[in-house]
Design a protein around this motif. Sequence first.
Motif, mmCIF file in Angstrom:
data_model
loop_
_atom_site.group_PDB
_atom_site.id
_atom_site.type_symbol
_atom_site.label_atom_id
_atom_site.label_comp_id
_atom_site.label_asym_id
_atom_site.label_seq_id
_atom_site.Cartn_x
_atom_site.Cartn_y
_atom_site.Cartn_z
ATOM 1 N N SER A 94 89.490 54.452 52.120
ATOM 2 C CA SER A 94 88.621 53.725 53.052
ATOM 3 C C SER A 94 87.182 53.660 52.540
ATOM 4 O O SER A 94 86.246 53.588 53.328
ATOM 5 C CB SER A 94 88.649 54.399 54.430
ATOM 6 O OG SER A 94 88.201 55.743 54.337
ATOM 7 N N ALA A 95 87.027 53.685 51.201
ATOM 8 C CA ALA A 95 85.683 53.738 50.621
ATOM 9 C C ALA A 95 84.836 52.540 51.022
ATOM 10 O O ALA A 95 83.644 52.673 51.286
ATOM 11 C CB ALA A 95 85.780 53.821 49.095
ATOM 12 N N ALA A 96 85.432 51.365 51.091
ATOM 13 C CA ALA A 96 84.641 50.153 51.364
ATOM 14 C C ALA A 96 83.881 50.250 52.678
ATOM 15 O O ALA A 96 82.721 49.836 52.768
ATOM 16 C CB ALA A 96 85.551 48.930 51.358
ATOM 17 N N SER A 97 84.518 50.792 53.703
ATOM 18 C CA SER A 97 83.870 50.875 55.012
ATOM 19 C C SER A 97 82.868 52.022 55.095
ATOM 20 O O SER A 97 82.039 52.044 56.005
ATOM 21 C CB SER A 97 84.929 51.043 56.101
ATOM 22 O OG SER A 97 85.638 52.261 55.929
ATOM 23 N N ARG A 98 82.917 52.955 54.169
ATOM 24 C CA ARG A 98 82.047 54.133 54.212
ATOM 25 C C ARG A 98 80.819 53.985 53.317
ATOM 26 O O ARG A 98 79.887 54.784 53.417
ATOM 27 C CB ARG A 98 82.841 55.367 53.779
ATOM 28 C CG ARG A 98 84.029 55.684 54.680
ATOM 29 C CD ARG A 98 84.968 56.677 54.013
ATOM 30 N NE ARG A 98 84.332 57.957 53.782
ATOM 31 C CZ ARG A 98 84.334 58.968 54.656
ATOM 32 N NH1 ARG A 98 84.919 58.819 55.838
ATOM 33 N NH2 ARG A 98 83.759 60.103 54.372
ATOM 34 N N LEU A 99 80.827 52.984 52.449
ATOM 35 C CA LEU A 99 79.758 52.842 51.470
ATOM 36 C C LEU A 99 78.746 51.780 51.901
ATOM 37 O O LEU A 99 79.068 50.885 52.679
ATOM 38 C CB LEU A 99 80.345 52.443 50.115
ATOM 39 C CG LEU A 99 81.196 53.498 49.419
ATOM 40 C CD1 LEU A 99 81.843 52.918 48.176
ATOM 41 C CD2 LEU A 99 80.365 54.723 49.061
ATOM 42 N N PRO A 100 77.522 51.852 51.370
ATOM 43 C CA PRO A 100 76.572 50.766 51.622
ATOM 44 C C PRO A 100 77.126 49.438 51.134
ATOM 45 O O PRO A 100 77.894 49.372 50.166
ATOM 46 C CB PRO A 100 75.345 51.183 50.792
ATOM 47 C CG PRO A 100 75.477 52.651 50.592
ATOM 48 C CD PRO A 100 76.944 52.936 50.538
ATOM 49 N N VAL A 101 76.736 48.385 51.792
ATOM 50 C CA VAL A 101 77.073 47.036 51.353
ATOM 51 C C VAL A 101 76.248 46.727 50.099
ATOM 52 O O VAL A 101 75.085 47.111 49.988
ATOM 53 C CB VAL A 101 76.751 46.032 52.472
ATOM 54 C CG1 VAL A 101 76.879 44.607 51.976
ATOM 55 C CG2 VAL A 101 77.648 46.276 53.674
ATOM 56 N N LEU A 102 76.852 46.028 49.153
ATOM 57 C CA LEU A 102 76.155 45.644 47.926
ATOM 58 C C LEU A 102 75.648 44.210 48.032
ATOM 59 O O LEU A 102 76.397 43.296 48.403
ATOM 60 C CB LEU A 102 77.102 45.761 46.725
ATOM 61 C CG LEU A 102 76.528 45.331 45.368
ATOM 62 C CD1 LEU A 102 75.419 46.284 44.920
ATOM 63 C CD2 LEU A 102 77.629 45.259 44.309
ATOM 64 N N ALA A 103 74.373 44.020 47.700
ATOM 65 C CA ALA A 103 73.775 42.682 47.619
ATOM 66 C C ALA A 103 73.153 42.531 46.242
ATOM 67 O O ALA A 103 72.535 43.474 45.727
ATOM 68 C CB ALA A 103 72.723 42.488 48.710
ATOM 69 N N VAL A 104 73.305 41.363 45.637
ATOM 70 C CA VAL A 104 72.903 41.162 44.246
ATOM 71 C C VAL A 104 71.918 40.006 44.147
ATOM 72 O O VAL A 104 72.232 38.879 44.556
ATOM 73 C CB VAL A 104 74.138 40.876 43.362
ATOM 74 C CG1 VAL A 104 73.719 40.567 41.942
ATOM 75 C CG2 VAL A 104 75.104 42.061 43.401
#
Length: 315
Positions: free
Chosen positions: A86-96
């Motif tokens: 479930s890493a995606a929901s626990r990590l900061p969102v990435l913006a580039v």
Amino acid sequence: MRALLVVNPKATTTSERTWDLIVRALRSEVDLSVEYTRRRGHAVALTRAAAEDGFDVVVTLGGDGTVNEAVNGLMTSAPALAAPASAASRLPVLAVVPGGSTNVFARAIGLPPQWSEATSVLLEGLRAGRLRTIGLGRADDRYFTFCAGLGLDAAVIRQVERARLRGRKSTAGLYLRSMVGEFFIGMDRRHPAIRLEQPGEPTELELATVVIQNTAPWTFIGDRAINPNPAASFDLGLDVLALRQLRVPSTARTMAQVAARRPDPRGRKVVQLHNLSEFTLSATRPQAFQLDGDYLGERLKVRFTAVREALRVVF
């Protein structure tokens, strides 16, 4: 919303004025902290710390190398390691925010290649909560976003990086000249050294060079997308294109197919594999190795794994 902006001050298409404008724009929407990278690998540490400190968003300003480091920092942080599924929901969102010479990842997720337009799109995406969950590739213990290579393409990147250290600019012409030089002088084209093994499938032997994609395109020449594996997708596993030989006629034919507006690489000397979950490349002699356009030295063996639904990105 807490956000960290990671700036690569050596990014080729930005300046201090650029950084100032982007910081002002982001601060109108988020509680922003700013860090500047000081060495190769620094962005890994900065983004790992941001994930462990509970930031909501990580923004990168730089090229594909900066994005790759940020992704590796996020994916090796304590929240990701504690619950990989479930890493995606626990990590900061990435913006580039694209600031490099090619910006393959930013363009692959649908952002404009210019930093000013991309910043506007990202601000709209943050306001609207417009997120996409993407898969990643992993080569041994390092993650990549769009591509990897063992053999010719990595050797070309090695030559380009050496030229850049001598003060040359990264241009399509430099890549082309480096490819011609590696093809005719740098490579042992007579003795293919690579093999590909995947669970439950026959081993592919005597491969001369291998390109791995996690999405399409593989790269860009100006505005033209170059697509060895046009069916590759962030939503699937990994795609592979390998050449059994690097003879002039067959290689030229494959390169023309790859660069076509409707790419369709095929032929007796071409191996194309789609949507792989895992495989291993091994070689009888050291081969140049790259991830996301960064040369990482020579390897005799690399294990590749598709990591599905790994990270959320703003688009």
